[in-house]
Design a protein around this motif. Structure first.
Motif, PDB file in Angstrom:
ATOM      1  N   THR A  26       0.626  -1.247  -0.043  1.00 49.79           N
ATOM      2  CA  THR A  26      -0.115   0.037   0.110  1.00 49.79           C
ATOM      3  C   THR A  26       0.963   1.314  -0.016  1.00 49.79           C
ATOM      4  N   LEU A  27       0.271   2.321  -0.253  1.00 52.21           N
ATOM      5  CA  LEU A  27       1.124   3.727  -0.344  1.00 52.21           C
ATOM      6  C   LEU A  27       1.686   4.132   0.981  1.00 52.21           C
ATOM      7  N   LYS A  28       0.744   3.625   1.793  1.00 52.50           N
ATOM      8  CA  LYS A  28       0.970   4.026   3.237  1.00 52.50           C
ATOM      9  C   LYS A  28       2.091   3.276   3.881  1.00 52.50           C
ATOM     10  N   LYS A  29       1.980   1.881   3.426  1.00 52.82           N
ATOM     11  CA  LYS A  29       3.180   1.238   3.882  1.00 52.82           C
ATOM     12  C   LYS A  29       4.566   1.493   3.172  1.00 52.82           C
ATOM     13  N   LYS A  30       4.497   1.996   1.938  1.00 54.41           N
ATOM     14  CA  LYS A  30       5.516   2.379   1.086  1.00 54.41           C
ATOM     15  C   LYS A  30       6.061   3.861   1.865  1.00 54.41           C
ATOM     16  N   LYS A  31       5.182   4.609   1.996  1.00 49.20           N
ATOM     17  CA  LYS A  31       5.872   5.737   2.983  1.00 49.20           C
ATOM     18  C   LYS A  31       6.565   5.527   4.260  1.00 49.20           C
ATOM     19  N   ALA A  32       5.843   4.557   4.886  1.00 48.61           N
ATOM     20  CA  ALA A  32       6.524   4.152   6.211  1.00 48.61           C
ATOM     21  C   ALA A  32       7.696   3.503   6.190  1.00 48.61           C
ATOM     22  N   LEU A  33       7.995   2.407   5.220  1.00 43.76           N
ATOM     23  CA  LEU A  33       9.336   1.900   4.804  1.00 43.76           C
ATOM     24  C   LEU A  33      10.238   3.053   4.201  1.00 43.76           C
ATOM     25  N   GLU A  34       9.931   4.132   3.309  1.00 45.02           N
ATOM     26  CA  GLU A  34      10.840   4.894   3.207  1.00 45.02           C
ATOM     27  C   GLU A  34      11.335   5.906   4.241  1.00 45.02           C
ATOM     28  N   LYS A  35      10.275   6.417   5.143  1.00 41.67           N
ATOM     29  CA  LYS A  35      10.819   6.962   6.480  1.00 41.67           C
ATOM     30  C   LYS A  35      11.593   6.382   7.182  1.00 41.67           C
ATOM     31  N   GLY A  36      11.457   4.955   7.469  1.00 46.03           N
ATOM     32  CA  GLY A  36      12.160   4.242   8.119  1.00 46.03           C
ATOM     33  C   GLY A  36      13.498   3.979   7.486  1.00 46.03           C
ATOM     34  N   LEU A  37      13.902   3.697   6.230  1.00 43.48           N
ATOM     35  CA  LEU A  37      14.841   3.745   5.600  1.00 43.48           C
ATOM     36  C   LEU A  37      15.820   4.932   5.628  1.00 43.48           C
ATOM     37  N   LYS A  38      15.131   6.025   5.731  1.00 45.53           N
ATOM     38  CA  LYS A  38      15.534   7.499   5.765  1.00 45.53           C
ATOM     39  C   LYS A  38      16.371   7.578   6.880  1.00 45.53           C
ATOM     40  N   GLU A  39      15.477   7.218   8.178  1.00 36.57           N
ATOM     41  CA  GLU A  39      15.869   7.339   9.458  1.00 36.57           C
ATOM     42  C   GLU A  39      17.272   6.459   9.947  1.00 36.57           C
ATOM     43  N   GLY A  40      17.118   5.171   9.224  1.00 37.12           N
ATOM     44  CA  GLY A  40      18.273   4.297   9.423  1.00 37.12           C
ATOM     45  C   GLY A  40      19.588   4.961   8.734  1.00 37.12           C
ATOM     46  N   LEU A  41      19.231   5.477   7.643  1.00 38.54           N
ATOM     47  CA  LEU A  41      20.446   6.146   7.261  1.00 38.54           C
ATOM     48  C   LEU A  41      21.174   7.277   7.838  1.00 38.54           C
ATOM     49  N   GLN A  42      20.076   7.941   8.483  1.00 37.31           N
ATOM     50  CA  GLN A  42      20.497   8.966   9.276  1.00 37.31           C
ATOM     51  C   GLN A  42      21.350   8.376  10.598  1.00 37.31           C
TER      52      GLN A  42
END
Length: 81
Positions: A26-42
């Motif tokens: 789902t688009l909501k899940k995709k956004k959550a995954l992208e946010k998690g990835l971004k936070e992990g990279l930071q």
């Protein structure tokens, strides 16, 4: 059409799907995954910056290599000493 297929269609109608690689999500899940990835990279950048501070690298070099803000690196500097 099976009941499972029908259910998937209704879910698609309510919450549109997108693809991550070959997996529909789902688009909501995709956004959550992208946010998690971004936070992990930071988080990884901060970890690397701390190691660089311990090795004696200056703040400006760490900023240039990690793209963290000078202020954030200064904050990390106080937690590594």
């Amino acid at each position: 059409m099976s009941k499972i297929h029908h259910k998937i269609e209704s879910e698609v109608h309510i919450c549109p799907l997108t693809m991550i690689g070959t997996v529909p999500v789902t688009l909501k899940k995709k956004k959550a995954l992208e946010k998690g990835l971004k936070e992990g990279l930071q988080q990884e950048k901060r970890h690397i910056a701390k190691k660089m501070l311990e090795k004696g690298y200056d703040v400006q070099t760490i900023h240039e290599l990690t793209e963290l803000s000078v202020e954030e690196i200064e904050g990390l500097k106080s937690t590594t000493q």
